[in-house]
Write a protein that holds these residues in place. Structure first.
Motif, PDB file in Angstrom:
ATOM      1  N   THR A 258      11.975   7.847 -34.189  1.00 33.62           N
ATOM      2  CA  THR A 258      11.192   9.027 -33.820  1.00 33.62           C
ATOM      3  C   THR A 258       9.740   8.619 -33.565  1.00 33.62           C
ATOM      4  OG1 THR A 258      12.622  10.392 -35.193  1.00 33.62           O
ATOM      5  CG2 THR A 258      10.503  11.331 -34.542  1.00 33.62           C
ATOM      6  N   ALA A 259       9.160   9.135 -32.490  1.00 27.94           N
ATOM      7  CA  ALA A 259       7.765   8.841 -32.192  1.00 27.94           C
ATOM      8  C   ALA A 259       6.850   9.561 -33.179  1.00 27.94           C
ATOM      9  CB  ALA A 259       7.425   9.256 -30.768  1.00 27.94           C
ATOM     10  N   LEU A 260       5.668   8.990 -33.434  1.00 27.92           N
ATOM     11  CA  LEU A 260       4.716   9.603 -34.356  1.00 27.92           C
ATOM     12  C   LEU A 260       4.212  10.937 -33.805  1.00 27.92           C
ATOM     13  CD1 LEU A 260       2.484   6.588 -35.472  1.00 27.92           C
ATOM     14  CD2 LEU A 260       4.209   7.780 -36.800  1.00 27.92           C
ATOM     15  N   PRO A 261       4.131  11.972 -34.660  1.00 25.77           N
ATOM     16  CA  PRO A 261       3.639  13.265 -34.163  1.00 25.77           C
ATOM     17  C   PRO A 261       2.142  13.269 -33.900  1.00 25.77           C
ATOM     18  CG  PRO A 261       4.081  13.362 -36.527  1.00 25.77           C
ATOM     19  CD  PRO A 261       4.585  12.027 -36.054  1.00 25.77           C
ATOM     20  N   HIS A 262       1.381  12.332 -34.533  1.00 30.15           N
ATOM     21  CA  HIS A 262      -0.076  12.319 -34.391  1.00 30.15           C
ATOM     22  C   HIS A 262      -0.554  11.073 -33.661  1.00 30.15           C
ATOM     23  CE1 HIS A 262      -0.527  15.804 -36.980  1.00 30.15           C
ATOM     24  NE2 HIS A 262       0.259  15.230 -37.868  1.00 30.15           N
ATOM     25  N   PHE A 263       0.213  10.593 -32.712  1.00 31.96           N
ATOM     26  CA  PHE A 263      -0.196   9.398 -31.978  1.00 31.96           C
ATOM     27  C   PHE A 263      -1.393   9.724 -31.088  1.00 31.96           C
ATOM     28  CE2 PHE A 263      -0.139   6.338 -28.554  1.00 31.96           C
ATOM     29  CZ  PHE A 263       0.126   5.145 -29.215  1.00 31.96           C
ATOM     30  N   VAL A 264      -2.487   8.978 -31.259  1.00 34.82           N
ATOM     31  CA  VAL A 264      -3.676   9.189 -30.433  1.00 34.82           C
ATOM     32  C   VAL A 264      -4.189   7.827 -29.982  1.00 34.82           C
ATOM     33  CG1 VAL A 264      -4.335  11.294 -31.645  1.00 34.82           C
ATOM     34  CG2 VAL A 264      -5.272   9.108 -32.399  1.00 34.82           C
ATOM     35  N   GLY A 265      -5.031   7.876 -28.957  1.00 37.21           N
ATOM     36  CA  GLY A 265      -5.623   6.645 -28.460  1.00 37.21           C
ATOM     37  C   GLY A 265      -4.628   5.803 -27.692  1.00 37.21           C
ATOM     38  N   ARG A 266      -4.988   4.553 -27.482  1.00 29.54           N
ATOM     39  CA  ARG A 266      -4.147   3.579 -26.787  1.00 29.54           C
ATOM     40  C   ARG A 266      -3.836   4.011 -25.359  1.00 29.54           C
ATOM     41  NH1 ARG A 266      -5.357  -0.422 -30.156  1.00 29.54           N
ATOM     42  NH2 ARG A 266      -4.292  -0.353 -32.184  1.00 29.54           N
ATOM     43  N   GLU A 267      -4.678   4.871 -24.776  1.00 29.29           N
ATOM     44  CA  GLU A 267      -4.409   5.319 -23.411  1.00 29.29           C
ATOM     45  C   GLU A 267      -4.458   4.155 -22.425  1.00 29.29           C
ATOM     46  OE1 GLU A 267      -3.305   8.192 -22.552  1.00 29.29           O
ATOM     47  OE2 GLU A 267      -3.397   8.897 -24.621  1.00 29.29           O
TER      48      GLU A 267
ATOM     49  N   VAL B  34       7.092   2.287 -29.649  1.00 31.80           N
ATOM     50  CA  VAL B  34       7.997   3.434 -29.738  1.00 31.80           C
ATOM     51  C   VAL B  34       7.481   4.581 -28.868  1.00 31.80           C
ATOM     52  CG1 VAL B  34       8.886   5.215 -31.293  1.00 31.80           C
ATOM     53  CG2 VAL B  34       8.910   2.822 -32.004  1.00 31.80           C
ATOM     54  N   GLN B  35       6.155   4.832 -28.919  1.00 37.88           N
ATOM     55  CA  GLN B  35       5.584   5.911 -28.116  1.00 37.88           C
ATOM     56  C   GLN B  35       5.846   5.677 -26.625  1.00 37.88           C
ATOM     57  OE1 GLN B  35       4.080   8.470 -29.575  1.00 37.88           O
ATOM     58  NE2 GLN B  35       3.352   9.584 -27.787  1.00 37.88           N
ATOM     59  N   TRP B  36       5.589   4.449 -26.176  1.00 32.10           N
ATOM     60  CA  TRP B  36       5.785   4.150 -24.762  1.00 32.10           C
ATOM     61  C   TRP B  36       7.259   4.160 -24.385  1.00 32.10           C
ATOM     62  CZ3 TRP B  36       7.686  -0.145 -21.868  1.00 32.10           C
ATOM     63  CH2 TRP B  36       7.394  -0.075 -20.496  1.00 32.10           C
TER      64      TRP B  36
ATOM     65  N   ASN C  27       7.868   5.880 -44.894  1.00 33.32           N
ATOM     66  CA  ASN C  27       8.311   6.758 -43.816  1.00 33.32           C
ATOM     67  C   ASN C  27       9.741   7.199 -44.083  1.00 33.32           C
ATOM     68  OD1 ASN C  27       5.911   6.457 -42.277  1.00 33.32           O
ATOM     69  ND2 ASN C  27       6.648   4.456 -41.588  1.00 33.32           N
ATOM     70  N   SER C  28      10.082   8.370 -43.618  1.00 32.88           N
ATOM     71  CA  SER C  28      11.423   8.919 -43.834  1.00 32.88           C
ATOM     72  C   SER C  28      12.051   9.259 -42.508  1.00 32.88           C
ATOM     73  CB  SER C  28      11.344  10.177 -44.702  1.00 32.88           C
ATOM     74  OG  SER C  28      12.603  10.816 -44.778  1.00 32.88           O
ATOM     75  N   GLN C  29      13.322   8.870 -42.347  1.00 31.75           N
ATOM     76  CA  GLN C  29      14.078   9.235 -41.154  1.00 31.75           C
ATOM     77  C   GLN C  29      15.561   9.228 -41.490  1.00 31.75           C
ATOM     78  OE1 GLN C  29      13.069   7.032 -37.648  1.00 31.75           O
ATOM     79  NE2 GLN C  29      14.360   8.228 -36.323  1.00 31.75           N
ATOM     80  N   ASN C  30      16.202  10.359 -41.241  1.00 33.25           N
ATOM     81  CA  ASN C  30      17.655  10.504 -41.449  1.00 33.25           C
ATOM     82  C   ASN C  30      18.084  10.149 -42.872  1.00 33.25           C
ATOM     83  OD1 ASN C  30      17.930  11.196 -38.706  1.00 33.25           O
ATOM     84  ND2 ASN C  30      18.073   9.034 -38.137  1.00 33.25           N
ATOM     85  N   GLY C  31      17.291  10.575 -43.854  1.00 33.64           N
ATOM     86  CA  GLY C  31      17.662  10.364 -45.244  1.00 33.64           C
ATOM     87  C   GLY C  31      17.460   8.955 -45.752  1.00 33.64           C
ATOM     88  N   ARG C  32      16.768   8.125 -44.999  1.00 31.70           N
ATOM     89  CA  ARG C  32      16.481   6.762 -45.432  1.00 31.70           C
ATOM     90  C   ARG C  32      14.968   6.569 -45.415  1.00 31.70           C
ATOM     91  NH1 ARG C  32      21.320   4.163 -45.701  1.00 31.70           N
ATOM     92  NH2 ARG C  32      20.324   2.188 -46.155  1.00 31.70           N
ATOM     93  N   TYR C  33      14.486   5.768 -46.356  1.00 33.19           N
ATOM     94  CA  TYR C  33      13.048   5.613 -46.552  1.00 33.19           C
ATOM     95  C   TYR C  33      12.674   4.150 -46.327  1.00 33.19           C
ATOM     96  CZ  TYR C  33      13.663  10.154 -48.739  1.00 33.19           C
ATOM     97  OH  TYR C  33      13.992  11.467 -48.972  1.00 33.19           O
TER      98      TYR C  33
END
Length: 901
Positions: free
Chosen positions: A253-262, A292-294, A543-549
């Motif tokens: 999953t991409a970060l919800p607060h991804f900023v910069g790196r334009e 991941v974002q790109w 970080n948490s994703q699909n029940g795994r940390y």
């Protein structure tokens, strides 16, 4: 400053990615001439010849004009100027990576033909008006390109690409009608895509063209292609490619607060193409987040799916991931059935490259340690793209324009990230404190995320947080870690955790796998972990994703250091035992569902506090195995290093069924060898015997029969010492199986008869049933069908007694064998009933490939009986399964259906 010159198409000069205007006319002729002879001296006389196309003015006037052209060109190029004066001429001083022509030749030298041909954008120097230049210098370049194209297409054919090449080759044969190689390649591409008649017609067309235009007959390459078509030769790798129905979506999953790196995102967009690109930089700098974002941004351009693997190149608690294992996982994700994946490493990797050469897939390879780890996973062909992240530069893997060195965030971007998480109003209320917090994070996104989480959760004044963090930063300066800002932030945040969350964070430093589940965390603590995990997530420590940390590898290093400092040796050992018990006993419970008739092993009770999972059905067990697979290997290694040898061999014993069922027998072999070594260290005869027997199961798929027999005979000796009659019978059945796999069915009877005697003495009904099933199969292969039927029926009746619902793989296999025996005896109704029962069981056990195999045998029987409609129905049912699995046997079934029509 990054300068790039391009001549393989219109003349272009780029400065930091921005086009530089080169004046038309003689300036372009001058620059084009020098670039085609890069780093070589070019005399004034030759340049004058190019500038005036062989009709120069007087020498004096030509010299003065040339000086003016050089001056104008240098002025236009500015910082991109490469023209240097030499006595009697000029030279363009170019670094190899700056000029596309030099990169083209470097790729050719390295055998990277697809990368080389991809650099061509059109006719050489299409916007440079010079008749002499295009007459004297360009033709040789065009010949280089055509030769590279031939080699690239040969590479694609070797990889199994066929139908996709036909349109391109038709164009090439039209443009270059006397170039025999393109004709020969077109023939093979047509043939391998099922167009044999067109392939042979192409040979006649080529022969006619060569005769009309050159007055010659076809040469060796064309004649060889004709012979290969006539002989029906097909690429060995082409049949390994499954259907296109399987489209993996594995991106995190991409970060919800991804900023910069334009700027970085735009640069990545600019080089979006096939091949590979690398994002490198120090730990915590945001490589994975950017990748991941790109990847999500461009995923739509790769309709055949996205693959992802964390290769753990810098994980402090475990060895880097084996790329061969990752390639196998990718093949499974792309729809290749486990038993269709080639046995040998090279054949498997070739199959992987073939598959990606036929698809447009994005492959994200995260945390790569070095070139050797990632090279086997690079996609083949010219359609897929690999995105690679690493702390190392991975020199030699990509060209300069496809390598991205990631730096820390600038002050403005850092503030944007921080403000986006804590809220603009808090930054506005305490701008100086916010600026100081950002400064202390040194532009590292990981540190900024943790600080922002702390500021958001505690709601203390930012000025107070500055004082605390500055104090932590002073303490961090005592370490040798270059990323002192990250260490300071970790220690500062750790001090504010609740006691339970702080203890869990420290204990997570003992966990060997890439991620952890709540039951595993609870086992480490001997205390419910759900609230503590949530707290660590809120503080951005995990970080948490699909029940795994998952912990970032820097965070994992910090947790491991804290575990060594804060926990006593006894505390560490107790926590490890609870975790290893959780994994081992849960795996044993899963095995009881997936393989219920397997001979049990002696197992000590789990330690208090260890969570043991329960499973309702075999599908639940299989799902858990798949989710935990990446943990098993590191956990087994860690258990051995920590002295828990009993956990090593028992955990490996419990996971063997899953690894074999999913075709991961090489991984199983590695773990079984660790199990043998652990059992021998512990002087555990039962463990050594079970581990050697398990090792045999992993050696057979690779046809390593000699070592397999050696291991089995060692197991026989151990079982005789132990007096384990059930184990001894199992070993003897294994010896018979080895012989049968080699076609030595008559020799297989001797160990089976010995096994029958031992099993009868043991009185174990499961072992007796298994010996009877093995005898049935061998007698059937020898043609003694009545004897085979007696043994198979005896096995069936005992299995019904032991497993009334018959949901077990050996039971389903015996039903299939019984069907074949009855078919040979002419008892067709009973044969059909047993085949159908096997099909039903295999479907519920998720062994759909074997289900389809049985359907084909049933259809064959119906065809022999003349019941063509029934045969057609069973063939179609098998075809549906094969097609859904992407199995190559689908083509065989289509031929059988065609013969029925």
């Amino acid at each position: 400053m990054r300068v790039e010159y391009r001549v393989l198409g219109p003349l272009e000069v780029l400065l930091d990615g921005v086009p530089v205007t080169v004046p038309a006319g003689r300036c372009r002729v001058l620059l084009g001439t020098l670039l085609l002879r890069a780093n070589e001296f070019v005399s004034v006389d030759e340049i004058v010849e190019r500038l005036w196309d062989g009709t120069p003015p007087s020498a004096d006037r030509a010299g003065k004009t040339l000086h003016m052209v050089v001056a104008r060109l240098r002025q236009a190029l500015g910082a991109a100027n490469c023209v240097r004066t030499r006595s009697g001429g000029y030279v363009a001083v170019i670094e190899p990576e700056q000029l596309d022509l030099l990169r083209f030749r470097a790729h050719l030298k390295a055998g990277e033909h697809a990368e080389a041909t991809a650099l061509w954008r059109g006719p050489v120097l299409a916007n440079v008006p010079s008749e002499s230049l295009h007459r004297d210098l360009v033709p040789a370049l065009l010949e280089e390109r055509l030769a590279a194209l031939e080699k690239r297409i040969d590479d694609d054919l070797e990889l199994g690409v066929a139908a996709e090449l036909v349109p391109e080759l038709r164009t090439l044969t039209h443009q270059h009608p006397v170039r025999e190689v393109f004709w020969a390649q077109l023939m093979l591409a047509l043939h391998r895509s099922g167009q044999q008649a067109d392939a042979l017609a192409t040979y006649q067309e080529a022969a006619s063209v060569l005769g009309d235009q050159l007055g010659v007959t076809p040469g060796p390459r064309l004649r060889e292609a004709q012979q290969r078509v006539l002989a029906g030769e097909v690429s060995a790798t082409a049949v390994l490619v499954p259907s296109h129905h399987h489209v993996p979506r594995q991106l995190p999953t991409a970060l919800p607060h991804f900023v910069g790196r334009e700027l970085e995102l735009d640069r990545l967009d600019a080089v979006l193409a096939s091949g590979q690109l690398v994002i490198n930089g120090s730990g915590g700098i945001g490589k994975t987040s950017l990748a991941v974002q790109w990847a999500h941004r461009v995923a739509g351009r790769f309709p055949d799916g996205q693959l992802y693997s964390d290769l753990r190149g810098f994980d402090p608690t475990g060895a880097p991931v084996n790329p061969i294992s990752t390639a196998r996982d990718f093949l499974l994700a792309l729809g290749v059935p486990a038993d269709e994946i080639p046995a040998g490493t090279e054949a498997m990797l070739e199959s992987y490259r073939v598959l990606l050469s036929r698809r447009r897939v994005l492959v994200l390879l995260d945390n790569v340690r070095d070139v050797a780890q990632v090279r086997p996973l690079l996609p083949g062909g010219s359609q897929s793209l690999a995105v690679i992240t690493s702390r190392n530069r991975l020199r030699g893997l990509v060209t300069q324009d496809r390598a991205f060195q990631l730096d820390v965030l600038g002050p403005e971007e850092s503030m944007t990230l921080f403000g986006g998480r804590v809220g603009a109003h808090r930054v506005a209320e305490e701008p100086a404190a916010a600026a100081r917090l950002v400064e202390l994070c040194a532009g590292l996104p990981l540190a900024l995320a943790v600080v922002a989480a702390r500021a958001t959760l505690d709601q203390h004044p930012l000025g107070l947080l500055v004082e605390e963090l500055e104090h932590a930063a002073l303490d961090a300066l005592d370490t040798d870690d270059p990323l002192t800002s990250v260490r300071a932030v970790f220690s500062w945040t750790f001090g504010w955790l609740s006691p339970v969350a702080a203890r869990l964070f420290v204990l997570l430093g003992l966990h060997p796998g890439p991620d952890v589940t709540e039951p595993a965390a609870t086992s480490l603590m001997a205390h419910p972990s759900g609230d503590a995990l949530d707290e660590l997530v809120r503080y951005s420590l995990i970080n948490s994703q699909n029940g795994r940390y998952r912990l970032h590898d820097l965070m994992r290093s910090y947790a491991a250091e804290e575990a060594a400092l804060r926990l006593s040796a006894t505390e560490r050992a107790d926590a490890q035992r609870r975790f290893f018990d959780h994994l081992m006993h849960s795996a044993l419970a899963a095995t009881l569902k997936s393989d219920p008739l397997r001979q049990p092993i002696t197992t000590p009770a789990p330690a208090p506090g260890a969570v043991v999972l329960a499973f309702e059905a075999s599908t639940d067990a299989d799902r858990w195995y798949a989710e935990e697979r990446a943990v098993f290997g590191p956990a087994v290694v860690a258990a051995g290093e920590a002295g828990f040898d009993g956990h090593v061999w028992r955990t490996v014993w419990a996971t063997r069924h899953f690894l074999l069922a999913t075709g991961r027998w090489r991984e199983g072999e590695r773990l079984q060898r660790l199990a043998v070594a652990a059992a021998r260290r512990a002087d555990d005869l039962e463990g050594e015997c079970r581990a050697r027997r398990g090792l045999v199961s992993c050696l057979v798929p690779g046809r390593e029969f000699d070592e397999a027999e050696h291991q089995l005979r060692a197991a026989v000796a151990l079982d005789e010492r132990l007096g384990d009659l059930i184990g001894l019978s199992n070993d003897l059945r294994g010896l018979a199986y080895l012989l049968a796999r080699q076609g030595k069915h008559l020799r297989a009877l001797d160990p089976l008869l010995r096994a029958l005697d031992v099993a009868m003495r043991s009185g174990d009904r499961i072992e007796l049933a298994s010996v009877s099933a093995s005898l049935a199969f061998v007698h059937h292969e020898l043609g003694d069908h009545h004897e085979a039927a007696a043994h198979a029926e005896q096995a069936r009746d005992m299995y019904l007694e032991l497993v009334p619902d018959e949901r077990d793989t050996v039971v389903a296999s015996n039903r299939d064998t019984l069907g074949s025996i009855y078919r040979a005896l002419g008892r067709y109704e009973e044969a059909e009933a047993n085949y159908l029962r096997s099909v039903e069981l295999q479907e519920t056990l998720s062994y759909r490939h074997y289900q389809a195999d049985t359907l084909v045998r049933l259809a064959d029987m119906k065809r022999e009986l003349g019941e063509l409609d029934a045969a057609r129905g069973y063939y179609l049912a098998a075809l549906d399964v094969y097609d859904d699995l992407g199995n190559a046997q689908a083509d065989d079934v289509r031929e059988l259906l065609s013969s029925l029509n």
